[in-house]
Design a protein around this motif. Sequence first.
Motif, PDB file in Angstrom:
ATOM      1  N   GLY A  11       2.043   1.311  -9.382  1.00 52.55           N
ATOM      2  CA  GLY A  11       2.065   2.447 -10.355  1.00 52.55           C
ATOM      3  C   GLY A  11       2.103   3.321  -9.285  1.00 52.55           C
ATOM      4  O   GLY A  11       3.649   4.257  -9.564  1.00 52.55           O
ATOM      5  N   ASP A  12       1.918   3.681  -7.689  1.00 48.55           N
ATOM      6  CA  ASP A  12       2.036   4.493  -7.332  1.00 48.55           C
ATOM      7  C   ASP A  12       4.080   4.462  -6.856  1.00 48.55           C
ATOM      8  O   ASP A  12       3.937   5.252  -6.515  1.00 48.55           O
ATOM      9  N   MET A  13       4.567   3.099  -6.693  1.00 50.64           N
ATOM     10  CA  MET A  13       5.821   2.819  -6.422  1.00 50.64           C
ATOM     11  C   MET A  13       6.804   3.532  -7.459  1.00 50.64           C
ATOM     12  O   MET A  13       7.412   4.053  -7.272  1.00 50.64           O
ATOM     13  N   LEU A  58      -2.059   6.475 -10.939  1.00 52.01           N
ATOM     14  CA  LEU A  58      -1.323   6.922  -9.593  1.00 52.01           C
ATOM     15  C   LEU A  58      -0.860   8.214  -9.367  1.00 52.01           C
ATOM     16  O   LEU A  58      -0.926   9.272  -8.664  1.00 52.01           O
ATOM     17  N   THR A  59       0.232   8.607 -11.065  1.00 51.87           N
ATOM     18  CA  THR A  59       0.647  10.110 -11.380  1.00 51.87           C
ATOM     19  C   THR A  59      -0.592  11.183 -11.405  1.00 51.87           C
ATOM     20  O   THR A  59      -0.173  12.489 -11.270  1.00 51.87           O
ATOM     21  N   GLY A  89       0.576  -1.396  -0.117  1.00 56.19           N
ATOM     22  CA  GLY A  89      -0.028  -0.216   0.251  1.00 56.19           C
ATOM     23  C   GLY A  89       1.020   0.600  -0.149  1.00 56.19           C
ATOM     24  O   GLY A  89      -0.015   2.816  -0.360  1.00 56.19           O
ATOM     25  N   ASP A  90       1.756   1.112   0.482  1.00 57.47           N
ATOM     26  CA  ASP A  90       3.238   2.514   0.410  1.00 57.47           C
ATOM     27  C   ASP A  90       4.605   2.067   0.399  1.00 57.47           C
ATOM     28  O   ASP A  90       5.283   2.019   1.092  1.00 57.47           O
ATOM     29  N   LEU A  91       4.673   1.854  -1.054  1.00 54.83           N
ATOM     30  CA  LEU A  91       6.077   1.371  -1.468  1.00 54.83           C
ATOM     31  C   LEU A  91       6.793   2.307  -1.672  1.00 54.83           C
ATOM     32  O   LEU A  91       8.020   2.331  -2.424  1.00 54.83           O
ATOM     33  N   LYS A  92       7.020   3.998  -0.900  1.00 56.45           N
ATOM     34  CA  LYS A  92       8.379   4.821  -1.098  1.00 56.45           C
ATOM     35  C   LYS A  92       9.554   3.669  -0.854  1.00 56.45           C
ATOM     36  O   LYS A  92       9.288   3.325   0.182  1.00 56.45           O
TER      37      LYS A  92
END
Length: 264
Positions: A149-151, A202-203, A115-118
């Motif tokens: 996509g977020d990663m 996600l961008t 869920g939050d792969l920064k």
Amino acid sequence: DGMWYLRDGGRWWRVLTYIPGFSYEEKLGVQQLRSAAELIGVFHRELQNLGYVFQHRLSGFHDTSAVMWQLQGTVTQHRHKLEDKGFTSFAEKVLQRYEQLREQLFRWPLRILHGDLKISNVRFDAYNNAIALLDLDTVGFYTVAVELGDMLRSWCSTGGEDDPDTEFSIDVWRQAMKGYLGAATFLSPAEKYSMIPGTELLTLELTARFLTDAYRQEYFTLDKTRYDSLYQQNSRRALVQWNLLQDFDRKRSELEAILKSLVK
């Protein structure tokens, strides 16, 4: 006293396991990128047959439809302000692009993912090997398109959220895809190719969130060392994300070719 938490007035402090190693905010080298992506692929793979029933749900988290609905409401409520700043057409372009992507959101299965792969949520040892993922409070059901996509939006950005010269890195994309797809053997071909629209989505979502908060000023915290207002801060960040998406578009065919070469 042996408890796993401490209450200090209105605050709660939790005891967590300390993992020796290193965490980074900056961009990583080839070995670190591939190792981190491979660890994420293993993490995803091992969770697929977990059968866990979650006791919580993060309301609105990665809910792109809700984000776009908020932006649409902002356009309606603050149209005169948007027009004064020249942002009406910008907001409408974001919403129109989302309409083109929306149908694809329902094509991919929900899986238990992080869920939050920064990159700061990956822990490394002294030899640049990824050894652990941190911040598990966001683990839940998502699509791989949203998760990766977020990663990839975060990892492949060559600059910060305020940097107008930020570009989308083809080299980072290549290393991340090599590491992840080599380990995420459970994915269907459709899910593997969903990395492209997922990154685009996600961008676009973050662009909409920044633009919305520039006018509503309800979510993001003001960086007082750099900006005088949330409008100034978040309108700039919205433009940076939009420019990143334009660079992604220019490089799309090359990114697709890399992905195609790795999909088996």
